[in-house]
Design an enzyme around this catalytic site. Sequence first.
Site, PDB file in Angstrom:
ATOM      1  N   LYS A   1      -8.676   6.983 -19.337  1.00 24.79           N
ATOM      2  CA  LYS A   1      -9.008   7.566 -20.634  1.00 24.79           C
ATOM      3  C   LYS A   1      -7.799   7.500 -21.578  1.00 24.79           C
ATOM      4  O   LYS A   1      -7.382   6.416 -21.936  1.00 24.79           O
ATOM      5  CB  LYS A   1      -9.523   8.994 -20.425  1.00 24.79           C
ATOM      6  CG  LYS A   1     -10.554   9.129 -19.286  1.00 24.79           C
ATOM      7  CD  LYS A   1     -11.852   8.399 -19.536  1.00 24.79           C
ATOM      8  CE  LYS A   1     -12.743   8.286 -18.298  1.00 24.79           C
ATOM      9  NZ  LYS A   1     -13.060   9.532 -17.623  1.00 24.79           N
TER      10      LYS A   1
ATOM     11  N   ARG B   1       0.851  -1.203   0.000  1.00 34.14           N
ATOM     12  CA  ARG B   1       0.000   0.000   0.000  1.00 34.14           C
ATOM     13  C   ARG B   1       0.882   1.247   0.000  1.00 34.14           C
ATOM     14  O   ARG B   1       0.613   2.213  -0.688  1.00 34.14           O
ATOM     15  CB  ARG B   1      -0.939   0.015   1.220  1.00 34.14           C
ATOM     16  CG  ARG B   1      -1.650   1.350   1.363  1.00 34.14           C
ATOM     17  CD  ARG B   1      -2.837   1.409   2.328  1.00 34.14           C
ATOM     18  NE  ARG B   1      -2.826   0.478   3.401  1.00 34.14           N
ATOM     19  CZ  ARG B   1      -2.055   0.565   4.515  1.00 34.14           C
ATOM     20  NH1 ARG B   1      -1.245   1.591   4.687  1.00 34.14           N
ATOM     21  NH2 ARG B   1      -2.108  -0.356   5.438  1.00 34.14           N
TER      22      ARG B   1
ATOM     23  N   ASP C   1      -7.679  19.252 -13.766  1.00 39.54           N
ATOM     24  CA  ASP C   1      -7.978  17.903 -14.262  1.00 39.54           C
ATOM     25  C   ASP C   1      -7.646  17.922 -15.751  1.00 39.54           C
ATOM     26  O   ASP C   1      -8.351  18.529 -16.560  1.00 39.54           O
ATOM     27  CB  ASP C   1      -9.455  17.584 -14.006  1.00 39.54           C
ATOM     28  CG  ASP C   1      -9.837  16.175 -14.452  1.00 39.54           C
ATOM     29  OD1 ASP C   1      -9.186  15.645 -15.382  1.00 39.54           O
ATOM     30  OD2 ASP C   1     -10.801  15.616 -13.901  1.00 39.54           O
TER      31      ASP C   1
ATOM     32  N   TYR D   1     -16.848  17.432 -14.447  1.00 41.29           N
ATOM     33  CA  TYR D   1     -17.158  16.013 -14.651  1.00 41.29           C
ATOM     34  C   TYR D   1     -18.217  15.558 -13.637  1.00 41.29           C
ATOM     35  O   TYR D   1     -18.103  15.880 -12.444  1.00 41.29           O
ATOM     36  CB  TYR D   1     -15.856  15.210 -14.486  1.00 41.29           C
ATOM     37  CG  TYR D   1     -16.057  13.723 -14.529  1.00 41.29           C
ATOM     38  CD1 TYR D   1     -16.371  13.096 -15.724  1.00 41.29           C
ATOM     39  CD2 TYR D   1     -15.955  12.956 -13.379  1.00 41.29           C
ATOM     40  CE1 TYR D   1     -16.572  11.724 -15.769  1.00 41.29           C
ATOM     41  CE2 TYR D   1     -16.148  11.585 -13.416  1.00 41.29           C
ATOM     42  CZ  TYR D   1     -16.465  10.976 -14.619  1.00 41.29           C
ATOM     43  OH  TYR D   1     -16.666   9.632 -14.651  1.00 41.29           O
TER      44      TYR D   1
HETATM   45  C1  LIG Z   1     -13.506   9.850 -16.304  1.00 45.65           C
HETATM   46  C2  LIG Z   1     -13.121  11.142 -15.706  1.00 45.65           C
HETATM   47  C3  LIG Z   1     -12.858  11.247 -14.334  1.00 45.65           C
HETATM   48  C4  LIG Z   1     -13.024  10.079 -13.377  1.00 45.65           C
HETATM   49  O1  LIG Z   1     -12.149   9.051 -13.640  1.00 45.65           O
HETATM   50  P1  LIG Z   1     -12.461   7.503 -13.294  1.00 45.65           P
HETATM   51  O2  LIG Z   1     -11.228   6.829 -13.695  1.00 45.65           O
HETATM   52  O3  LIG Z   1     -13.684   7.120 -14.071  1.00 45.65           O
HETATM   53  O4  LIG Z   1     -12.748   7.448 -11.818  1.00 45.65           O
HETATM   54  C5  LIG Z   1     -12.455  12.475 -13.839  1.00 45.65           C
HETATM   55  N1  LIG Z   1     -12.339  13.547 -14.642  1.00 45.65           N
HETATM   56  C6  LIG Z   1     -12.604  13.479 -15.960  1.00 45.65           C
HETATM   57  C7  LIG Z   1     -12.452  14.709 -16.786  1.00 45.65           C
HETATM   58  C8  LIG Z   1     -13.003  12.293 -16.532  1.00 45.65           C
HETATM   59  O5  LIG Z   1     -13.269  12.241 -17.845  1.00 45.65           O
END
Ligand SMILES: *Cc1c(COP(=O)(O)O)cnc(C)c1O
Length: 389
Positions: A193, A44, A168, A96
């Site tokens: 993504k 961890r 982000d 988001y």
């Molecule tokens: C998908 C996404 C998230 C969250 O990510 P997960 O891996 O699904 O928890 C956060 N910010 C943006 C812009 C996203 O597209």
Amino acid sequence: MSATKIIHAIPSDPLTGAISVPVYQTSTFIQEAPGVNKGFDYARSNNPTRKVLEDVIAELEGGHSGFAFATGLAAIDSVLKLLSSGDEIIAVDDIYGGAYRLFTHVYEKLGIKIQYVDTTEVENVGKAVSGKTKLIWLESPTNPTLKVSDIREIASIAKSVGAYLVVDNTFASPVGQNPIALGADLVIHSGTKYIGGHSDLVAGLVVTSTPELSEKIKFIQNASGGVLGPWDCFLTIRGIETLSLRYKKQSDNAQKIAEFLREHPEVDKVYYPGLESHKNHHIATKQQKGYYGGVVSFSLKDDTTSAANNFVTATNYFKLAESLGGVKSLLCHPAQMTHASIPREKRLRAGVQDSLVRLSCGIEDVEDLLADLANAFERVKTEKDLKLA
Ligand SMILES: *Cc1c(COP(=O)(O)O)cnc(C)c1O
């Protein structure tokens, strides 16, 4: 960052010479004496495979340290834990959906105040901040209308009130944009993504800009424990090897598709930062590196949920699914899918119309993707005509 630098940021294994990164599938590490170890004691706290991923993402974003989490939301959650009750966040208004849910239904309850503002107008941020503001939270470009905010300008507002600027950067990826170089304090990615890129894992990443922030996030990561497992770290590293190639191809495909949609008679608005007609095109050209990503959104002249439903079930290559950034093209209907947790009125104010469709362009040949969309429009029209007859 250049493709060469990205690929060579990933080390080969110094112990064996293995060209790819070994998966250390272990929970613990043998100690020579209590507290005497080779830099690892419990998985961890740290794991050699995860350490490679964390070092690579720090380098790709030009930051001090990287941290890998089980999902993007776990990464976001770790940054929110920097706050205390009574602190305030200024956040981008079309945030988001999952981040909105976490902010509103978990952190507001714990005494953290959140103000949502249209951050594309820098003055709005200037007006909203106060001595209590501890975080300014941006996504740029945003999901799904690809709004772009001026990171450099907003970073200087954050500095002036002693708040951290968090970006982000999921939609731009480290290939399209490096927020720390523009003044951000922390960068977040949903590794699910573009970074993973193959729709085969969920992951989250945080990159810090200073040793102090690194120490704080490291503490939270270990204390809360939402780490990414070694196998998924390996897959994410493997994804990063082709990130530059994929992101550039996806951006090229998306640009051509956005241009096609702009001319299509059934389409109302097209959202893509690479189009000159996009409201924030000038900021995008200033801070993104000529690549605007694989996501294109558009609304229909027939602005109804049923029209959108007909379209999203009429494509062949574009598969109907949540998520984005993978090699296979996807499409979704945000109002019923990714943004279903946001109240309709708030959703409409953020520009997410009932007929809005979001495309995530993959790396297929663009002629096939264009033909797929043209066929879908044709199919929807024929079915409508048959119904009317
Ligand atoms: C998908 C996404 C998230 C969250 O990510 P997960 O891996 O699904 O928890 C956060 N910010 C943006 C812009 C996203 O597209």
